[in-house]
Design an enzyme around this catalytic site. Sequence first.
Site, PDB file in Angstrom:
ATOM      1  N   GLU A 198       0.629  -1.283   0.077  1.00 48.95           N
ATOM      2  CA  GLU A 198      -0.461  -0.011   0.089  1.00 48.95           C
ATOM      3  C   GLU A 198       0.763   1.225  -0.540  1.00 48.95           C
ATOM      4  OE1 GLU A 198      -2.601  -1.425   3.234  1.00 48.95           O
ATOM      5  OE2 GLU A 198      -4.049  -0.324   1.948  1.00 48.95           O
ATOM      6  N   GLU A 244      -4.833  -9.551   3.035  1.00 49.15           N
ATOM      7  CA  GLU A 244      -5.567  -8.971   4.697  1.00 49.15           C
ATOM      8  C   GLU A 244      -6.069 -10.082   4.895  1.00 49.15           C
ATOM      9  OE1 GLU A 244      -3.654  -6.941   2.587  1.00 49.15           O
ATOM     10  OE2 GLU A 244      -3.005  -5.161   3.992  1.00 49.15           O
TER      11      GLU A 244
END
Length: 727
Positions: A126, A148
């Site tokens: 990210e 995730e």
Amino acid sequence: MTDFTMQKGDDGVAVITWDVPGKSMNVLSMDGAETLDRLIDEALADDSVKGIVITSGKDDFAGGMDLNVIAGMKEAGGAQGVFDGVMALHRILRKIERAGMDPKTLRGGKPIAAALPGTALGIGLELPLATHRIFAADNPKAKIGLPEIMVGIFPGSGGTTRLTRKLGAMMAAPFLLEGKLSDPKAAKAAGLIDEVVEDPLAAAKAWVLQAKDDLVKPWDVKGFKMPGGAPFHPAGFMTFVGASAMVHGKTLGVYPAAKALLSAVYEGALVDFDTALRIEARWFTNVLMNPSSGNMIRSLFINKTALEKGANRPDVPDEKVRRVGILGAGMMGAGIAYVSALADIEVVLIDARQEAADKGKAYSAGLLDKGISRRKVTEEKKTEVLGRILATTDYAALAGCDLIVEAVFEDPAVKAEVTRKAEAVIPQDAIFATNTSTLPIGELAKASARPEQFIGIHFFSPVDKMMLVEIIRGARTGQRAVAKALDFVRQIRKTPIVVNDARFFYANRCIIPYINEGIRLVAEGVNPTLIENAAKMMGMPLGPLQLVDETSIDLGVKIAKATKAAMGDDYPDGAVDDVLFWMADQGRLGKKADAGFYAYQDGKRQGIWDGLKAQYPRAADQPELTEVQHRLMFVQALEAVRALEDGVLTDIREGDVGAILGWGFAPWTGGPFGWLDMLGAARAVEIADHLAATYGPRFAVPALLREMADKGESFYGRFGSHGKKAA
Ligand code: NAD
């Protein structure tokens, strides 16, 4: 020492290096994020800095967010704490993305690139996604992606919003919804990163020095259109309808993260980028406040890692395995040989006949060939791994083995014979382990001259895929044997639980009642489709009837007969056996016979077998879905509590992690103890009391659970965050 440091070169490039002290893999903490923020401010303000490169001082870039920190944010600040923490991260990443540009003209920003030497996961991707260009080393072992969702959350540091805008919802779906990981080349092909190069740091430096107008992200340009279409675009409409159906089909509504992710993507696609980030943060907070995500993080990340690192290892010196002898080269022995050789352990693979031993070794060759065809394994690696396996019938080859794993037929006499034969050859201090699935370790240890060095190491099938290994301590098993078993499991990169000796140990003790309850329901005339769907809608990966088909009905018959012989008049499962034995008589032995509770065509599972209805006619009154779900779940969870009460389990963390990895206990719950905590002991007792009154004593409430209900306790509250039974 800080997690990030900056070095400004004479060339005008500021290199920010991420290197968390004392850890082999970088993870982001709030302190780390603050340091990064400060360094970015400094670099943007310094006129001598022309461009910035963010890289890592380790072989990999980063493993993700420190999930302990996320759990901490929730505990300390509740929903507001999580939201504020996430928004703070958004601000830092957005600052990197805008890089000091004039907000109106979007000019004047400093180029920022990411240089990834290896793996980049979660926030480790990210953060790069917020930079202007991502360079990755040509390292086929590196994994790049956003996993995730696998621990019950979703990419909440802008990964969801950025990737959707970069690739479009459809193309981003496998990375966001399935947590798909790619090697650098595949990541470039998919558009996750920009360049795969020999030396990413040098390439990134060169790039920032020449970059000028290509810094503005498409989503910051007026008139930006979502690739593949936003929700009200005809193509986008189809994507979102399809995605909703797919998510529900896969999760059946029990995993909050997938649904929240999709909501964040859908709602985010309707608004500007900064509002989308706020929406992402809200949904992320929503998921984090759901008990399911907390339980999943606790079991699938925090406690799984703690067990793998030896949380329950006795304090004795290193017992790393150098040479393992495997007795029996059948299905299990062959699998154990493969995972051992892969972990650099020398293997002596013994069977009664040379052909059988060779066949066991050929199993490894087959798996390695598969790896080669998928370009995950090289020819050299294959030669090297196979070179570590000696397939033989000669017990003398076991000399020098420091660990034996016995995996011959499930027959005490055969096991006793091979135990004696091996012990005659192996060093005095070698540890002897049996892979038995049903025979008590204490009984088998009677054949051993060194019962304190005798232990159970119970693998699950298929060995190369199943991550759990159950280590069973017999009454006389010593600490060194436990340590050796744990060190072995760590070497082969699996997750261990340590349990005490009792019929079926832990995993099989809980899974057999689940299968049996499904079969009882068939005998009662409950629609098998209702049974299977009830289980799946609770998040069980397989319904009980599919599960027994997969493991085979003759194995069920064998276990039932052995259990009955051992228990005599106390045997409670006559109703189950009627169905099971009848199925076996019909030749419906399960998937391997292309005939079981399900019909099969060329090995492919079809619907429930028609013939079942004739023998077990459907009752006119079918039970409520919830009632069936309660039966299927409580029969497992109560057995887990009994295992804890009986001292088979000594740590509820092992009970929860073992349940998910060993038999797929609804992962969204974080395991049976996590699930009972979610329900609350009082409600659990109320349901179990009803089930016991209606269906019999197999649902009788364990005294421990009733006491906890009376005192208003939870399992994790009572046994502490370390999960130990004896506090
Ligand atoms: P299998 O029948 O596939 O293999 C057993 C092997 O042992 C055969 O190759 C056989 O030739 C060999 N063997 C028998 N007697 C021998 C002797 N005297 N000396 C050397 N080799 C001998 O069985 P499996 O499924 O691999 O199971 C092996 C053990 O693992 C059993 O104790 C079983 O309960 C246990 N186990 C099985 C599973 C499973 O899912 N199959 C799971 C966990 C544990």
